[in-house]
Write a protein that holds these residues in place. Structure first.
Motif, short mmCIF file in Angstrom:
data_model
loop_
_atom_site.label_atom_id
_atom_site.label_comp_id
_atom_site.label_asym_id
_atom_site.label_seq_id
_atom_site.Cartn_x
_atom_site.Cartn_y
_atom_site.Cartn_z
N LYS A 188 -15.30 63.04 27.27
CA LYS A 188 -15.14 64.47 27.46
C LYS A 188 -14.72 65.13 26.15
CE LYS A 188 -13.90 64.82 32.30
NZ LYS A 188 -12.93 65.40 33.23
N SER A 214 -12.65 73.12 24.43
CA SER A 214 -13.70 73.95 25.00
C SER A 214 -13.63 75.32 24.35
CB SER A 214 -13.53 74.12 26.52
OG SER A 214 -13.74 72.90 27.19
N GLU A 231 -16.98 71.42 23.01
CA GLU A 231 -18.14 72.00 23.67
C GLU A 231 -18.07 73.51 23.49
OE1 GLU A 231 -18.02 71.56 27.95
OE2 GLU A 231 -15.93 72.19 28.03
N LYS A 285 -23.46 75.56 26.81
CA LYS A 285 -23.42 75.82 28.24
C LYS A 285 -23.47 77.33 28.44
CE LYS A 285 -20.56 71.92 29.73
NZ LYS A 285 -19.29 71.55 30.40
N SER A 341 -13.82 77.47 34.71
CA SER A 341 -14.15 76.62 35.86
C SER A 341 -15.14 75.50 35.50
CB SER A 341 -14.70 77.47 37.01
OG SER A 341 -15.95 78.02 36.68
N VAL A 342 -15.87 75.64 34.39
CA VAL A 342 -16.79 74.57 33.97
C VAL A 342 -16.32 73.87 32.70
CG1 VAL A 342 -18.77 75.69 35.06
CG2 VAL A 342 -18.34 76.05 32.64
N ALA A 343 -15.26 74.36 32.08
CA ALA A 343 -14.75 73.78 30.84
C ALA A 343 -14.21 72.38 31.09
CB ALA A 343 -13.67 74.68 30.25
N GLU A 344 -14.50 71.47 30.18
CA GLU A 344 -14.04 70.10 30.30
C GLU A 344 -12.93 69.76 29.31
OE1 GLU A 344 -17.08 67.05 30.96
OE2 GLU A 344 -18.54 68.67 30.76
N GLY A 345 -12.69 70.61 28.33
CA GLY A 345 -11.72 70.32 27.29
C GLY A 345 -10.28 70.44 27.74
N GLU A 346 -9.40 69.75 27.01
CA GLU A 346 -7.96 69.84 27.25
C GLU A 346 -7.40 71.12 26.64
OE1 GLU A 346 -5.93 67.59 28.86
OE2 GLU A 346 -7.77 66.56 29.45
#
Length: 109
Positions: free
Chosen positions: A2, A6, A36, A58, A76-81
């Motif tokens: 991941k 983000s 991302e 994205k 809601s679609v972010a994967e980053g910390e």
């Protein structure tokens, strides 16, 4: 793996600036595997959408006129910390995300 960061770009009717903002987020000194790029925009433009797709961004098309709701859609679609925000009419310096990464990676979150 991941992404750690983000990048969220909100784009509200400013098509003239979109690609420059996105490219500034993509052309970073930090390795691309660590972040991302998510853009949430309130319009559909075939030319811009194709460029964004080719850049691996994205894309969220939002009907909202409220920036807070647009940010919520992106989160809601972010994967980053770590979340890093960029306005559609602004650009990151090339080492922006590297500096963010180095700062936050010092702490066990």
């Amino acid at each position: 793996m991941k992404p750690y960061i983000s990048v969220i770009i909100t784009d509200f009717n400013r098509k003239d600036f979109t690609i420059n903002a996105v490219r500034s987020a993509i052309n970073q000194t930090l390795d691309k595997s660590f972040y991302e790029v998510i853009i949430v925009k309130n319009y559909i433009d075939e030319k811009i959408d194709n460029i964004l797709k080719n850049l691996g961004v994205k894309v969220i098309n939002s009907g909202y006129e409220n920036q807070g709701k647009m940010v919520y859609d992106a989160i809601s679609v972010a994967e980053g910390e770590v979340l890093s925000f960029l306005d559609d009419d602004d650009e990151f310096l090339p080492n922006k995300l590297e500096r963010v990464f180095l700062f936050f990676s010092k702490y066990d979150v």
